[in-house]
Design a protein around this motif. Sequence first.
Motif, PDB file in Angstrom:
ATOM      1  N   TYR A 340       5.203  11.466   4.624  1.00  0.00           N
ATOM      2  CA  TYR A 340       4.183  11.938   3.672  1.00  0.00           C
ATOM      3  C   TYR A 340       4.443  11.352   2.297  1.00  0.00           C
ATOM      4  CZ  TYR A 340       1.894  15.056   0.387  1.00  0.00           C
ATOM      5  OH  TYR A 340       1.151  15.542  -0.651  1.00  0.00           O
ATOM      6  N   THR A 341       5.712  11.342   1.821  1.00  0.00           N
ATOM      7  CA  THR A 341       6.060  10.813   0.502  1.00  0.00           C
ATOM      8  C   THR A 341       5.758   9.311   0.424  1.00  0.00           C
ATOM      9  OG1 THR A 341       7.826  12.469   0.315  1.00  0.00           O
ATOM     10  CG2 THR A 341       7.923  10.575  -1.173  1.00  0.00           C
ATOM     11  N   TYR A 342       6.092   8.610   1.491  1.00  0.00           N
ATOM     12  CA  TYR A 342       5.872   7.147   1.500  1.00  0.00           C
ATOM     13  C   TYR A 342       4.385   6.807   1.395  1.00  0.00           C
ATOM     14  CZ  TYR A 342       5.753   2.341   3.214  1.00  0.00           C
ATOM     15  OH  TYR A 342       5.497   0.996   3.345  1.00  0.00           O
ATOM     16  N   LYS A 343       3.541   7.482   2.173  1.00  0.00           N
ATOM     17  CA  LYS A 343       2.106   7.208   2.161  1.00  0.00           C
ATOM     18  C   LYS A 343       1.490   7.652   0.841  1.00  0.00           C
ATOM     19  CE  LYS A 343      -0.494   6.991   5.522  1.00  0.00           C
ATOM     20  NZ  LYS A 343      -1.451   7.206   6.639  1.00  0.00           N
ATOM     21  N   ARG A 344       2.056   8.705   0.198  1.00  0.00           N
ATOM     22  CA  ARG A 344       1.554   9.172  -1.094  1.00  0.00           C
ATOM     23  C   ARG A 344       1.798   8.128  -2.159  1.00  0.00           C
ATOM     24  NH1 ARG A 344       3.868  12.316  -5.240  1.00  0.00           N
ATOM     25  NH2 ARG A 344       2.342  13.640  -6.354  1.00  0.00           N
ATOM     26  N   GLU A 345       2.991   7.475  -2.149  1.00  0.00           N
ATOM     27  CA  GLU A 345       3.277   6.421  -3.116  1.00  0.00           C
ATOM     28  C   GLU A 345       2.349   5.209  -2.921  1.00  0.00           C
ATOM     29  OE1 GLU A 345       7.360   5.532  -2.636  1.00  0.00           O
ATOM     30  OE2 GLU A 345       8.089   7.395  -3.592  1.00  0.00           O
ATOM     31  N   MET A 350      -2.373   1.985  -4.754  1.00  0.00           N
ATOM     32  CA  MET A 350      -3.706   1.438  -4.433  1.00  0.00           C
ATOM     33  C   MET A 350      -4.737   1.899  -5.441  1.00  0.00           C
ATOM     34  SD  MET A 350      -5.482  -0.496  -2.462  1.00  0.00           S
ATOM     35  CE  MET A 350      -4.353  -0.723  -1.089  1.00  0.00           C
ATOM     36  N   MET A 351      -4.703   3.180  -5.837  1.00  0.00           N
ATOM     37  CA  MET A 351      -5.680   3.709  -6.785  1.00  0.00           C
ATOM     38  C   MET A 351      -5.466   3.117  -8.171  1.00  0.00           C
ATOM     39  SD  MET A 351      -6.003   7.707  -5.625  1.00  0.00           S
ATOM     40  CE  MET A 351      -7.321   7.993  -6.795  1.00  0.00           C
ATOM     41  N   GLN A 352      -4.204   2.856  -8.548  1.00  0.00           N
ATOM     42  CA  GLN A 352      -3.932   2.213  -9.832  1.00  0.00           C
ATOM     43  C   GLN A 352      -4.511   0.795  -9.873  1.00  0.00           C
ATOM     44  OE1 GLN A 352       0.334   2.491 -10.207  1.00  0.00           O
ATOM     45  NE2 GLN A 352       0.274   4.582 -11.073  1.00  0.00           N
ATOM     46  N   LEU A 353      -4.311   0.066  -8.774  1.00  0.00           N
ATOM     47  CA  LEU A 353      -4.852  -1.297  -8.730  1.00  0.00           C
ATOM     48  C   LEU A 353      -6.375  -1.293  -8.813  1.00  0.00           C
ATOM     49  CD1 LEU A 353      -2.580  -2.867  -5.964  1.00  0.00           C
ATOM     50  CD2 LEU A 353      -2.521  -3.350  -8.411  1.00  0.00           C
ATOM     51  N   GLN A 354      -7.010  -0.337  -8.145  1.00  0.00           N
ATOM     52  CA  GLN A 354      -8.460  -0.248  -8.208  1.00  0.00           C
ATOM     53  C   GLN A 354      -8.935   0.085  -9.628  1.00  0.00           C
ATOM     54  OE1 GLN A 354      -9.486   2.650  -5.268  1.00  0.00           O
ATOM     55  NE2 GLN A 354      -9.408   1.172  -3.553  1.00  0.00           N
ATOM     56  N   ALA A 355      -8.221   0.970 -10.323  1.00  0.00           N
ATOM     57  CA  ALA A 355      -8.595   1.347 -11.687  1.00  0.00           C
ATOM     58  C   ALA A 355      -8.437   0.163 -12.632  1.00  0.00           C
ATOM     59  CB  ALA A 355      -7.752   2.540 -12.156  1.00  0.00           C
ATOM     60  N   ASP A 356      -7.337  -0.586 -12.514  1.00  0.00           N
ATOM     61  CA  ASP A 356      -7.125  -1.772 -13.361  1.00  0.00           C
ATOM     62  C   ASP A 356      -8.204  -2.819 -13.120  1.00  0.00           C
ATOM     63  OD1 ASP A 356      -4.887  -0.553 -14.373  1.00  0.00           O
ATOM     64  OD2 ASP A 356      -3.490  -1.606 -13.006  1.00  0.00           O
ATOM     65  N   ALA A 357      -8.555  -3.034 -11.870  1.00  0.00           N
ATOM     66  CA  ALA A 357      -9.577  -4.042 -11.559  1.00  0.00           C
ATOM     67  C   ALA A 357     -10.921  -3.631 -12.131  1.00  0.00           C
ATOM     68  CB  ALA A 357      -9.678  -4.216 -10.037  1.00  0.00           C
ATOM     69  N   PHE A 358     -11.253  -2.330 -12.068  1.00  0.00           N
ATOM     70  CA  PHE A 358     -12.517  -1.858 -12.608  1.00  0.00           C
ATOM     71  C   PHE A 358     -12.543  -2.016 -14.131  1.00  0.00           C
ATOM     72  CE2 PHE A 358     -15.101   1.613 -14.339  1.00  0.00           C
ATOM     73  CZ  PHE A 358     -16.325   1.327 -13.754  1.00  0.00           C
ATOM     74  N   TYR A 359     -11.423  -1.726 -14.784  1.00  0.00           N
ATOM     75  CA  TYR A 359     -11.334  -1.860 -16.241  1.00  0.00           C
ATOM     76  C   TYR A 359     -11.530  -3.313 -16.676  1.00  0.00           C
ATOM     77  CZ  TYR A 359      -9.240  -2.142 -20.866  1.00  0.00           C
ATOM     78  OH  TYR A 359      -9.033  -2.409 -22.183  1.00  0.00           O
ATOM     79  N   GLU A 360     -10.866  -4.248 -15.993  1.00  0.00           N
ATOM     80  CA  GLU A 360     -11.017  -5.664 -16.324  1.00  0.00           C
ATOM     81  C   GLU A 360     -12.451  -6.129 -16.115  1.00  0.00           C
ATOM     82  OE1 GLU A 360      -8.904  -7.644 -17.697  1.00  0.00           O
ATOM     83  OE2 GLU A 360      -7.292  -6.144 -17.749  1.00  0.00           O
ATOM     84  N   HIS A 361     -13.088  -5.672 -15.081  1.00  0.00           N
ATOM     85  CA  HIS A 361     -14.473  -6.076 -14.791  1.00  0.00           C
ATOM     86  C   HIS A 361     -15.417  -5.587 -15.893  1.00  0.00           C
ATOM     87  CE1 HIS A 361     -17.996  -7.095 -12.452  1.00  0.00           C
ATOM     88  NE2 HIS A 361     -18.467  -5.830 -12.636  1.00  0.00           N
TER      89      HIS A 361
END
Length: 366
Positions: A340-345, A350-361
């Motif tokens: 559970y801890t591994y999949k949570r990390e 993944m969500m951080q990468l999606q947020a950064d990509a949206f911000y750059e766009h």
Amino acid sequence: MLKQFFITCSGADTDILESCSKGEQNKYAGIGATVFFTAVMAFIASSYALYTVFDNIFTSIFFGFIWGLLIFNLDRFIVSTIKKRDSFSHELLQATPRIILAIIIAIVISKPLELKIFQKEIDQVLLEEKNQMTLDNKEQIALQYTPVIEKLNNEITGLKREVSDKEAEVNDLYDTYISEAEGTAGTFKLGKGPVYKEKREKHDASLQELQQLREANAQKIQDRETQIATLSSEYSEKVNNTQPVIDGFDGLMARINALGKLPWLPSFFIFLLFLAIETSPIIAKLLSPRGEYDHKLEDQESAVKTWVAQKEDQRKQVLATDVVINDKVYQDISEEEELYTYKREKARSMMQLQADAFYEHQKRNL
């Protein structure tokens, strides 16, 4: 060896049949012999039919042999697939397509034999048809020449009549001036006076015209007679050129049509004979009683069917067991804290990468 060959022709399982009684083997040898001789009859009939088409004995034998093999293979397949069971209606249903096909084949292969048996009668019918065709052909060709020839003959008759009329006119003038000289007509004065001379001159002029008319009309008559002779020659030549086509009117279709003009009853009985021959392998198999071979074959097929059913059931049980085990394994894994801890990390990354990509766009768009 012959018995073994006929058993092979029957399509029976030789391994099973070897363990059966001699009577059972003889029964299937008889069925195989029926299959074989049906194919032989089909070969003979089709070879003769093809010979009437190709007029070449080697080609006819080759294709007739192919047809015989086709019938042999078909009969052997149908006979071998009809399984003797307790239901005769089920066996008959299996044989119905072959019986329908047998009717078609009987019609096809009985015709050549009928053509051979009734050859003399067919030749007589064809002779009458050829004679009638010859007369019709001459009449049809004559329609192309008769009007022209009649027109030329009428012109010749007119030219001859023209000369005859002129001759009659000259003769009348001759009688007139002779009567004038004798004093029996005209002025009724005997002697050759002025009136006589006038009538004589008129006769002589008309006689000269007659001579010219004869020469001119004789030339015209000769020209028209030459045209008539030419047209008659063309007519005869065309008749001679088309006659070989009529003489060759004795092909397969012509003979079948001629056969159709003969009484139908003899042909019908020949058809029934071939129908019986064609259906004999099926009838022999249907009428044969259920014997030792059929029981052993059914036992072997039942054993195979049971074994296949067992294997299929085992595969179903294995699949069901594997599904249950997999469900339990995944249930146990889902309760582990480390996983559970591994999949949570990973999800957070993944969500951080999606947020950064949206911000750059969005930044590029502004």
